[in-house]
Scaffold this active site. Structure first.
Site, PDB file in Angstrom:
ATOM      1  N   ASN A   7       0.860  -1.190   0.000  1.00  0.00           N
ATOM      2  CA  ASN A   7       0.000   0.000   0.000  1.00  0.00           C
ATOM      3  C   ASN A   7       0.901   1.246   0.000  1.00  0.00           C
ATOM      4  OD1 ASN A   7      -1.400   2.289   1.141  1.00  0.00           O
ATOM      5  ND2 ASN A   7      -3.083   0.916   1.589  1.00  0.00           N
ATOM      6  N   HIS A  10       0.913   6.106   2.000  1.00  0.00           N
ATOM      7  CA  HIS A  10       1.710   6.968   2.883  1.00  0.00           C
ATOM      8  C   HIS A  10       2.775   7.760   2.135  1.00  0.00           C
ATOM      9  CE1 HIS A  10      -0.362   5.743   6.411  1.00  0.00           C
ATOM     10  NE2 HIS A  10      -0.184   4.478   6.092  1.00  0.00           N
ATOM     11  N   HIS A  43      -5.790   3.496  -1.542  1.00  0.00           N
ATOM     12  CA  HIS A  43      -7.161   3.798  -1.096  1.00  0.00           C
ATOM     13  C   HIS A  43      -7.466   5.209  -1.566  1.00  0.00           C
ATOM     14  CE1 HIS A  43     -10.070   4.130   2.636  1.00  0.00           C
ATOM     15  NE2 HIS A  43     -10.659   4.429   1.494  1.00  0.00           N
ATOM     16  N   ARG A  45      -9.556   7.969  -1.079  1.00  0.00           N
ATOM     17  CA  ARG A  45     -10.549   8.403  -0.080  1.00  0.00           C
ATOM     18  C   ARG A  45     -11.386   9.541  -0.640  1.00  0.00           C
ATOM     19  NH1 ARG A  45      -8.968   6.419   5.366  1.00  0.00           N
ATOM     20  NH2 ARG A  45     -10.751   7.648   6.046  1.00  0.00           N
ATOM     21  N   ARG A  49      -7.192  12.666   0.828  1.00  0.00           N
ATOM     22  CA  ARG A  49      -6.137  13.138   1.734  1.00  0.00           C
ATOM     23  C   ARG A  49      -4.747  12.627   1.347  1.00  0.00           C
ATOM     24  NH1 ARG A  49      -7.390   9.713   7.217  1.00  0.00           N
ATOM     25  NH2 ARG A  49      -9.396  10.755   7.043  1.00  0.00           N
ATOM     26  N   GLU A  70      -8.792   0.314  -3.216  1.00  0.00           N
ATOM     27  CA  GLU A  70      -9.654   0.304  -2.029  1.00  0.00           C
ATOM     28  C   GLU A  70     -10.591   1.491  -2.106  1.00  0.00           C
ATOM     29  OE1 GLU A  70      -7.418   0.469   1.566  1.00  0.00           O
ATOM     30  OE2 GLU A  70      -6.537  -1.489   1.280  1.00  0.00           O
ATOM     31  N   THR A 101      -8.303   3.343   8.362  1.00  0.00           N
ATOM     32  CA  THR A 101      -9.525   2.535   8.381  1.00  0.00           C
ATOM     33  C   THR A 101      -9.675   1.861   9.745  1.00  0.00           C
ATOM     34  OG1 THR A 101      -9.061   2.094   6.072  1.00  0.00           O
ATOM     35  CG2 THR A 101     -10.778   0.764   7.106  1.00  0.00           C
ATOM     36  N   GLU A 152     -11.201  -9.481   2.632  1.00  0.00           N
ATOM     37  CA  GLU A 152      -9.930  -9.133   3.248  1.00  0.00           C
ATOM     38  C   GLU A 152     -10.176  -9.126   4.746  1.00  0.00           C
ATOM     39  OE1 GLU A 152      -7.700  -5.675   1.896  1.00  0.00           O
ATOM     40  OE2 GLU A 152      -6.671  -5.591   3.849  1.00  0.00           O
ATOM     41  N   HIS A 192      -3.807  -4.967   7.527  1.00  0.00           N
ATOM     42  CA  HIS A 192      -3.913  -3.863   8.480  1.00  0.00           C
ATOM     43  C   HIS A 192      -3.025  -4.141   9.695  1.00  0.00           C
ATOM     44  CE1 HIS A 192      -5.948  -0.025   9.212  1.00  0.00           C
ATOM     45  NE2 HIS A 192      -5.451  -0.228  10.411  1.00  0.00           N
TER      46      HIS A 192
END
Ligand code: PXP
Length: 244
Positions: A7, A10, A43, A45, A49, A70, A101, A152, A192
């Protein structure tokens, strides 16, 4: 051995903190794949963000392995996901105030909305649609009836558990949930909070996992060792190439 999807949200968080053009999450995705990742997760969003629409278009263009989009069930994002047509779409809950999340989807309560969204994504040609859920058998049973092909499993409680009996108990809960999902004919993914430390217990305990999605631990480690080395190290762990 499971696929490792990294992922890269970040990387975009860091870029956006200074409203700069770098570090570029698309360049990061390329390096992750060159360093042993089987694919990339992001993801998109509703508040954009971290990852933005332009990043998504570029990621679709450059990612060679599996691309996991996602998303929430927001109309606007679902339409965009259908247009992009990633290899995998993973539906997740989303609240604006959350830092990341929190918890899995309440599939029983949101059944009609989720089933409708799964249908739209599948009809758009997306081969695999997953729902992000807690390791709860009732929720997993409900996933089966939405038409989703995969789940998931949310590994956050396992990752946050105190090492020892609490963490071991959470690993057992994940193991039961994975076995049940597999029996239901669902493909099992997980993610996660998985990291270089807790991954060994996770992989020893939880069967049938075909894919793990890992972000924060790898991006954090990349500050010290570089992104390529951080991904390679995680890939070795996931592929069972590390001495335990
Ligand atoms: N899977 C889902 C559904 C997530 O929302 C996240 C966090 O963005 C992850 C996996 C990856 O979690 P982490 O960044 O803690 O590795």
């Amino acid at each position: 051995m499971p696929n490792l999807l990294i992922n890269i949200d970040h990387v975009a968080t860091l870029r956006n903190a200074r409203q700069e053009a770098f570090p570029d999450p698309v360049e990061a995705a390329h390096l992750c794949e060159a360093s042993g990742a089987d694919g990339i997760v992001f993801h998109l969003r509703e508040d954009r963000r971290h990852i933005n629409d332009h990043d998504v278009v570029q990621l679709k263009r450059v990612v060679r392995g599996k691309l996991d989009f996602e998303l929430s069930t927001s109309e606007e994002i679902v339409s965009f996901c259908c247009e992009i047509c990633p290899d995998l779409a993973t539906l997740v809950p989303e609240r604006r105030e959350e830092i990341t999340t929190e918890g899995g989807l309440d599939v029983m309560r949101l059944h009609a909305d989720l089933a409708g969204t799964v249908h739209r994504l599948t009809k758009a040609g997306i081969e695999e649609v997953a729902l992000f859920v807690d390791p709860d058998l009732e929720q997993i049973r409900a996933v089966r009836d939405t038409g989703a092909s995969a789940i998931e499993l949310h590994t956050g409680d396992f990752a946050n558990a105190v090492k020892g009996s609490e963490q071991f108990g959470e690993a057992q809960r994940l193991a039961k949930a994975a076995a049940f999902a597999h029996e239901c004919g669902l493909i099992v993914h997980a993610g996660h909070g998985l990291d270089y430390d807790n991954y060994r217990l996770f992989s020893r305990s939880v069967p049938h996992v075909s894919e793990v999605s890992i972000g924060f631990a790898v991006i954090a480690q990349s500050i010290f060792v570089g992104l390529g080395a951080a991904v390679t190290d995680m890939a070795r762990l996931v592929k069972g190439e590390h001495a335990s």
